[in-house]
Design a protein around this motif. Structure first.
Motif, PDB file in Angstrom:
ATOM      1  N   ALA A   3       2.387  16.937   4.562  1.00 51.05           N
ATOM      2  CA  ALA A   3       1.978  16.782   5.960  1.00 51.05           C
ATOM      3  C   ALA A   3       0.774  17.648   6.309  1.00 51.05           C
ATOM      4  O   ALA A   3      -0.126  17.201   7.034  1.00 51.05           O
ATOM      5  CB  ALA A   3       3.147  17.112   6.883  1.00 51.05           C
ATOM      6  N   GLU A   4       0.751  18.868   5.803  1.00 57.23           N
ATOM      7  CA  GLU A   4      -0.297  19.816   6.191  1.00 57.23           C
ATOM      8  C   GLU A   4      -1.718  19.270   6.034  1.00 57.23           C
ATOM      9  O   GLU A   4      -2.494  19.277   7.005  1.00 57.23           O
ATOM     10  CB  GLU A   4      -0.161  21.126   5.413  1.00 57.23           C
ATOM     11  N   PRO A   5      -2.113  18.764   4.843  1.00 55.86           N
ATOM     12  CA  PRO A   5      -3.503  18.285   4.738  1.00 55.86           C
ATOM     13  C   PRO A   5      -3.784  17.065   5.623  1.00 55.86           C
ATOM     14  O   PRO A   5      -4.918  16.881   6.085  1.00 55.86           O
ATOM     15  CB  PRO A   5      -3.668  17.949   3.255  1.00 55.86           C
ATOM     16  N   LEU A   6      -2.760  16.273   5.890  1.00 52.58           N
ATOM     17  CA  LEU A   6      -2.949  15.122   6.773  1.00 52.58           C
ATOM     18  C   LEU A   6      -3.174  15.569   8.218  1.00 52.58           C
ATOM     19  O   LEU A   6      -4.015  14.999   8.928  1.00 52.58           O
ATOM     20  CB  LEU A   6      -1.769  14.159   6.669  1.00 52.58           C
ATOM     21  N   TYR A   7      -2.434  16.580   8.678  1.00 53.59           N
ATOM     22  CA  TYR A   7      -2.676  17.128  10.014  1.00 53.59           C
ATOM     23  C   TYR A   7      -4.102  17.666  10.115  1.00 53.59           C
ATOM     24  O   TYR A   7      -4.808  17.424  11.093  1.00 53.59           O
ATOM     25  CB  TYR A   7      -1.703  18.257  10.343  1.00 53.59           C
ATOM     26  N   ARG A   8      -4.508  18.411   9.095  1.00 53.08           N
ATOM     27  CA  ARG A   8      -5.853  18.999   9.118  1.00 53.08           C
ATOM     28  C   ARG A   8      -6.917  17.895   9.149  1.00 53.08           C
ATOM     29  O   ARG A   8      -7.913  17.995   9.876  1.00 53.08           O
ATOM     30  CB  ARG A   8      -6.041  19.927   7.934  1.00 53.08           C
ATOM     31  N   ALA A   9      -6.705  16.855   8.367  1.00 53.34           N
ATOM     32  CA  ALA A   9      -7.663  15.738   8.346  1.00 53.34           C
ATOM     33  C   ALA A   9      -7.688  15.020   9.691  1.00 53.34           C
ATOM     34  O   ALA A   9      -8.762  14.631  10.170  1.00 53.34           O
ATOM     35  CB  ALA A   9      -7.305  14.764   7.215  1.00 53.34           C
ATOM     36  N   ALA A  10      -6.525  14.850  10.307  1.00 53.80           N
ATOM     37  CA  ALA A  10      -6.459  14.189  11.617  1.00 53.80           C
ATOM     38  C   ALA A  10      -7.224  14.999  12.660  1.00 53.80           C
ATOM     39  O   ALA A  10      -7.986  14.438  13.465  1.00 53.80           O
ATOM     40  CB  ALA A  10      -5.004  14.002  12.047  1.00 53.80           C
ATOM     41  N   LEU A  11      -7.042  16.305  12.650  1.00 57.66           N
ATOM     42  CA  LEU A  11      -7.752  17.160  13.604  1.00 57.66           C
ATOM     43  C   LEU A  11      -9.261  17.113  13.339  1.00 57.66           C
ATOM     44  O   LEU A  11     -10.053  17.032  14.280  1.00 57.66           O
ATOM     45  CB  LEU A  11      -7.229  18.589  13.538  1.00 57.66           C
ATOM     46  N   ALA A  12      -9.641  17.144  12.083  1.00 57.29           N
ATOM     47  CA  ALA A  12     -11.070  17.087  11.732  1.00 57.29           C
ATOM     48  C   ALA A  12     -11.686  15.741  12.117  1.00 57.29           C
ATOM     49  O   ALA A  12     -12.864  15.675  12.471  1.00 57.29           O
ATOM     50  CB  ALA A  12     -11.254  17.355  10.240  1.00 57.29           C
ATOM     51  N   ALA A  13     -10.878  14.686  12.073  1.00 56.34           N
ATOM     52  CA  ALA A  13     -11.373  13.341  12.405  1.00 56.34           C
ATOM     53  C   ALA A  13     -11.523  13.135  13.904  1.00 56.34           C
ATOM     54  O   ALA A  13     -12.142  12.170  14.334  1.00 56.34           O
ATOM     55  CB  ALA A  13     -10.450  12.274  11.811  1.00 56.34           C
TER      56      ALA A  13
END
Length: 163
Positions: free
Chosen positions: A58-68
């Protein structure tokens, strides 16, 4: 993203017949309907994994969502959920920083009390239970039918005895 997509997403989250892995798979299928790198799709994929106890995924997906670039409704949710996830993964200092910033961002935010709750949990994890109690009581006080002013004052005194 259409209303139909959002309806189907809500149905996947609400479907009690799905186990955690089936829910992850169902949300992945829905996310695949959106363009690659879509912030909402990344956020939903992260949330499904987080809910299933797959915090490391989940962690890298959250970070990617925030960056997007999530919208103003989902961004605070993603910050809170990321911070909770990384607290569980042992990144307590980063979790505290994210939650403190979210808690202090906008006291009128619909998720201010949620930020307070997770900030309080992270503070307890850090050994600062008194500050955690103060944050939690401050968030709770406006919801009390009586004693709002008293509880707010006592919460403040926990961290500033001269207040």
């Amino acid at each position: 993203m259409t209303d139909d997509w959002s309806t189907r997403l809500a149905a996947a989250w609400a479907d009690d017949a799905l186990d955690d892995l089936q829910r992850v798979a169902a949300i992945d299928v829905l996310a695949a309907e959106l363009p690659e790198g879509d912030a909402r799709a990344l956020f939903e994929r992260a949330g499904a994994r987080d809910s299933a106890g797959m915090e490391g995924e989940a962690e890298p997906l959250y970070r990617a969502a925030l960056a997007a670039g999530l919208d103003d409704e989902l961004r605070p949710q993603a910050v809170i959920q990321l911070a909770s996830t990384i607290r569980n993964l042992g990144a307590l200092d980063e979790s505290l920083a994210l939650l403190r910033a979210e808690y202090e961002r906008d006291p009128r935010s619909p998720l201010h009390d949620a930020a307070a709750a997770f900030y309080a949990l992270a503070l307890v994890s850090s050994g600062d239970a008194v500050r955690a109690a103060s944050i939690a009581l401050t968030a709770l006080a406006p919801h009390l039918p009586l004693y709002t002013r008293s509880v707010t004052g006592y919460a403040r005194e926990l961290v500033d005895p001269e207040a």
